[in-house]
Motif scaffolding. Structure first.
Motif, PDB file in Angstrom:
ATOM      1  N   SER A 152      36.404  43.711  22.931  1.00 34.05           N
ATOM      2  CA  SER A 152      36.633  42.493  23.997  1.00 34.05           C
ATOM      3  C   SER A 152      35.432  42.359  24.895  1.00 34.05           C
ATOM      4  CB  SER A 152      37.895  42.464  24.414  1.00 34.05           C
ATOM      5  OG  SER A 152      38.222  43.373  25.408  1.00 34.05           O
ATOM      6  N   ARG A 153      35.582  41.372  25.518  1.00 37.16           N
ATOM      7  CA  ARG A 153      34.469  40.965  26.564  1.00 37.16           C
ATOM      8  C   ARG A 153      34.602  41.815  27.656  1.00 37.16           C
ATOM      9  NH1 ARG A 153      33.973  34.885  29.314  1.00 37.16           N
ATOM     10  NH2 ARG A 153      32.150  35.203  30.219  1.00 37.16           N
ATOM     11  N   VAL A 154      33.255  42.122  28.127  1.00 38.56           N
ATOM     12  CA  VAL A 154      33.304  42.956  29.552  1.00 38.56           C
ATOM     13  C   VAL A 154      32.715  41.967  30.609  1.00 38.56           C
ATOM     14  CG1 VAL A 154      31.870  44.783  30.648  1.00 38.56           C
ATOM     15  CG2 VAL A 154      32.522  44.997  28.498  1.00 38.56           C
ATOM     16  N   GLU A 155      33.488  41.889  31.612  1.00 39.42           N
ATOM     17  CA  GLU A 155      33.193  41.026  32.722  1.00 39.42           C
ATOM     18  C   GLU A 155      33.230  42.012  33.975  1.00 39.42           C
ATOM     19  OE1 GLU A 155      34.952  36.679  32.316  1.00 39.42           O
ATOM     20  OE2 GLU A 155      36.531  38.267  31.762  1.00 39.42           O
ATOM     21  N   ARG A 156      32.214  41.434  34.944  1.00 42.64           N
ATOM     22  CA  ARG A 156      32.245  42.087  36.204  1.00 42.64           C
ATOM     23  C   ARG A 156      33.072  41.048  37.125  1.00 42.64           C
ATOM     24  NH1 ARG A 156      27.926  42.642  40.722  1.00 42.64           N
ATOM     25  NH2 ARG A 156      26.414  42.097  39.298  1.00 42.64           N
ATOM     26  N   LEU A 157      33.866  41.717  37.891  1.00 43.17           N
ATOM     27  CA  LEU A 157      34.829  41.124  38.598  1.00 43.17           C
ATOM     28  C   LEU A 157      34.514  41.062  40.277  1.00 43.17           C
ATOM     29  CD1 LEU A 157      38.293  42.369  37.005  1.00 43.17           C
ATOM     30  CD2 LEU A 157      36.800  40.091  36.574  1.00 43.17           C
ATOM     31  N   THR A 158      33.526  41.553  40.827  1.00 40.61           N
ATOM     32  CA  THR A 158      33.032  41.785  41.885  1.00 40.61           C
ATOM     33  C   THR A 158      31.590  41.465  42.026  1.00 40.61           C
ATOM     34  OG1 THR A 158      32.418  44.302  41.775  1.00 40.61           O
ATOM     35  CG2 THR A 158      34.639  43.675  42.642  1.00 40.61           C
ATOM     36  N   LYS A 159      31.144  41.012  43.105  1.00 43.59           N
ATOM     37  CA  LYS A 159      29.689  40.799  43.417  1.00 43.59           C
ATOM     38  C   LYS A 159      29.094  41.523  44.447  1.00 43.59           C
ATOM     39  CE  LYS A 159      28.377  36.569  43.654  1.00 43.59           C
ATOM     40  NZ  LYS A 159      28.050  35.034  44.064  1.00 43.59           N
ATOM     41  N   ASP A 160      28.115  42.455  44.321  1.00 42.75           N
ATOM     42  CA  ASP A 160      27.428  43.307  45.338  1.00 42.75           C
ATOM     43  C   ASP A 160      27.230  42.602  46.689  1.00 42.75           C
ATOM     44  OD1 ASP A 160      27.425  45.099  43.374  1.00 42.75           O
ATOM     45  OD2 ASP A 160      25.359  45.281  43.093  1.00 42.75           O
ATOM     46  N   ASP A 161      27.502  43.013  47.890  1.00 43.29           N
ATOM     47  CA  ASP A 161      27.330  42.786  48.898  1.00 43.29           C
ATOM     48  C   ASP A 161      25.704  42.954  49.505  1.00 43.29           C
ATOM     49  OD1 ASP A 161      29.617  41.240  49.723  1.00 43.29           O
ATOM     50  OD2 ASP A 161      30.598  43.332  50.204  1.00 43.29           O
ATOM     51  N   SER A 162      24.830  42.623  48.359  1.00 42.17           N
ATOM     52  CA  SER A 162      23.322  42.915  48.824  1.00 42.17           C
ATOM     53  C   SER A 162      22.632  41.572  49.168  1.00 42.17           C
ATOM     54  CB  SER A 162      22.810  43.667  47.436  1.00 42.17           C
ATOM     55  OG  SER A 162      22.853  42.711  46.362  1.00 42.17           O
ATOM     56  N   LEU A 163      21.516  41.913  49.568  1.00 43.14           N
ATOM     57  CA  LEU A 163      20.533  40.627  49.681  1.00 43.14           C
ATOM     58  C   LEU A 163      20.319  40.021  48.459  1.00 43.14           C
ATOM     59  CD1 LEU A 163      17.792  42.469  51.864  1.00 43.14           C
ATOM     60  CD2 LEU A 163      19.265  40.466  52.649  1.00 43.14           C
ATOM     61  N   ALA A 164      20.111  40.785  47.278  1.00 45.66           N
ATOM     62  CA  ALA A 164      20.103  39.935  46.121  1.00 45.66           C
ATOM     63  C   ALA A 164      20.936  38.997  45.453  1.00 45.66           C
ATOM     64  CB  ALA A 164      19.428  40.999  45.065  1.00 45.66           C
ATOM     65  N   GLU A 165      22.433  39.805  45.806  1.00 45.93           N
ATOM     66  CA  GLU A 165      23.360  39.111  45.066  1.00 45.93           C
ATOM     67  C   GLU A 165      24.007  38.205  46.078  1.00 45.93           C
ATOM     68  OE1 GLU A 165      25.927  40.944  42.308  1.00 45.93           O
ATOM     69  OE2 GLU A 165      24.407  42.069  41.503  1.00 45.93           O
ATOM     70  N   ALA A 166      24.201  38.636  47.386  1.00 47.07           N
ATOM     71  CA  ALA A 166      25.015  37.548  48.126  1.00 47.07           C
ATOM     72  C   ALA A 166      24.180  36.577  48.844  1.00 47.07           C
ATOM     73  CB  ALA A 166      25.258  38.758  49.652  1.00 47.07           C
ATOM     74  N   VAL A 167      22.985  36.649  48.986  1.00 47.35           N
ATOM     75  CA  VAL A 167      22.124  35.428  49.534  1.00 47.35           C
ATOM     76  C   VAL A 167      20.954  35.155  48.589  1.00 47.35           C
ATOM     77  CG1 VAL A 167      22.965  35.882  51.685  1.00 47.35           C
ATOM     78  CG2 VAL A 167      20.813  36.937  51.003  1.00 47.35           C
ATOM     79  N   GLY A 168      20.862  35.721  47.290  1.00 50.08           N
ATOM     80  CA  GLY A 168      19.775  35.384  46.719  1.00 50.08           C
ATOM     81  C   GLY A 168      18.335  35.810  46.960  1.00 50.08           C
TER      82      GLY A 168
END
Length: 359
Positions: A152-168
């Motif tokens: 079945s599908r794999v999904e990430r349910l959290t977002k890293d609190d990093s510069l790249a993922e939090a603020v682009g």
């Protein structure tokens, strides 16, 4: 610091093998794995599960992965303190599951900040469920929670609190972590309905390229096989960091919640278990280990978790990971305390231990 918290900390800091994959006979819904890796001399990851069995249906199951932040002060101690404080906060609090989770991670943040003054910290990702069917994902930092099931599908349910993922931005320096101080805004969300399995991982596992990680989870028929394959793969890919994970059969864990336990509280990690018998107060409930004030949860709107009112946490396709270790930093204050405890029992797990098969 409470007696409960002190005992958990001491237990989590005991001498253990360098690696293990374990599925406890009395917690078959969870498989936990940890490995110091091939380039580290100290394991600063902590992975553990907590079961609380109070009266009047106050039952709780918690599974958490914590990663002490490399390059900062006392990573192992910060990770241990973060996890012990988080568990203590959950055991001592009452109310809606999101309230309990927020108080618990706030207590953990306060405790680590008090110890390290913002010069050390840890990431934390956890799932919390109760016997009423309520669920909560708690997340701060760059450990992760994935949902998956065989074919079945794999999904990430959290977002890293990093510069790249939090603020682009660019880079993996963390903007948030346990121990950063009063600016902390954790992610709190619900586990999506129909979820079959969950994987909670430290970056020593999910540094593996996303398509490979996804393929392993998709083609693992059990949580045990997923844990064993990803633990081995992290080594085959060079083992650059501590690698830890917890793999959860969610329907089975919910089923276990409906069965009363012989002890009020029990904790498992990849190497064994720790049981507690705690006092009951006059109402027949477990006595609180600390009194976390309600205002810790009801903060002003601008200070609330931006995800707190979401019905579901954000989902996204698996991103490309890279192998570089995070640089991480920030600060906070103090917290109330109380003493409790009667009896403690330490046991070993029936799961297999790879500690003697070291490289």
């Amino acid at each position: 610091m409470t007696f409960f918290q002190q005992k958990i900390e001491k237990w989590l800091l005991r001498t253990v093998p360098e690696r293990a994959v374990s599925q406890a006979f009395d917690l078959p819904a969870v498989v936990m794995t940890t490995d110091v890796g091939l380039h580290r001399t100290e394991n600063q990851d902590r992975v553990a599960a907590l079961s609380i069995d109070g009266t009047k249906g106050d039952r709780l199951k918690v599974v958490a992965v914590v990663d002490g932040m490399g390059g900062m002060r006392d990573g192992e101690k910060c990770a241990t303190l973060a996890l012990a404080s988080f568990f203590t906060g959950l055991a001592s609090s009452r109310g809606h599951i999101h309230q309990r989770a927020y108080r618990a991670i706030s207590f953990a943040n306060d405790s680590v900040f008090k110890f390290a003054g913002g010069k050390g910290g840890a990431t934390l990702s956890a799932i919390v469920i109760d016997s009423r069917g309520a669920t909560c994902i708690v997340h701060l930092g760059d450990s992760r929670v994935y949902s998956f099931g065989h074919n079945s599908r794999v999904e990430r349910l959290t977002k890293d609190d990093s510069l790249a993922e939090a603020v682009g931005g660019h880079g993996r320096e963390l903007l948030q972590f346990v121990g950063m101080g009063p600016e902390m805004q954790p992610f709190l969300g619900e586990i999506p309905k129909e979820t079959k399995n969950l994987a909670i991982t430290s970056d020593g596992i999910h540094f593996i390229e996303a398509p490979t990680l996804q393929s392993v989870l998709l083609n693992s028929s059990t949580i045990r096989s997923a844990a064993e394959r990803l633990a081995a793969l992290a080594r085959w890919c060079g083992g650059p960091d501590n690698a830890s994970g917890a793999f959860v059969d969610l329907p089975l864990l919910v089923q276990e919640l409906l069965s009363p336990s012989e002890v009020n509280a029990q904790i498992w990690d990849p190497f064994g278990s720790l049981s507690f018998e705690m006092k009951l107060d006059n109402s027949g409930e477990l006595s609180p280990l600390l009194q976390a004030p309600m205002q810790n949860f009801e903060r002003p709107n601008e200070a609330k978790s931006p995800h707190l009112d979401d019905k579901k946490p954000p989902r996204e396709s698996l991103p490309q990971a890279n192998t570089k270790k995070n640089n991480k930093r920030k600060r906070k204050e103090s917290v109330p305390k109380e003493d409790i405890q009667l009896e403690i029992k330490i046991e070993g797990n029936s799961g297999e231990d790879d500690g003697d098969n070291r490289q």
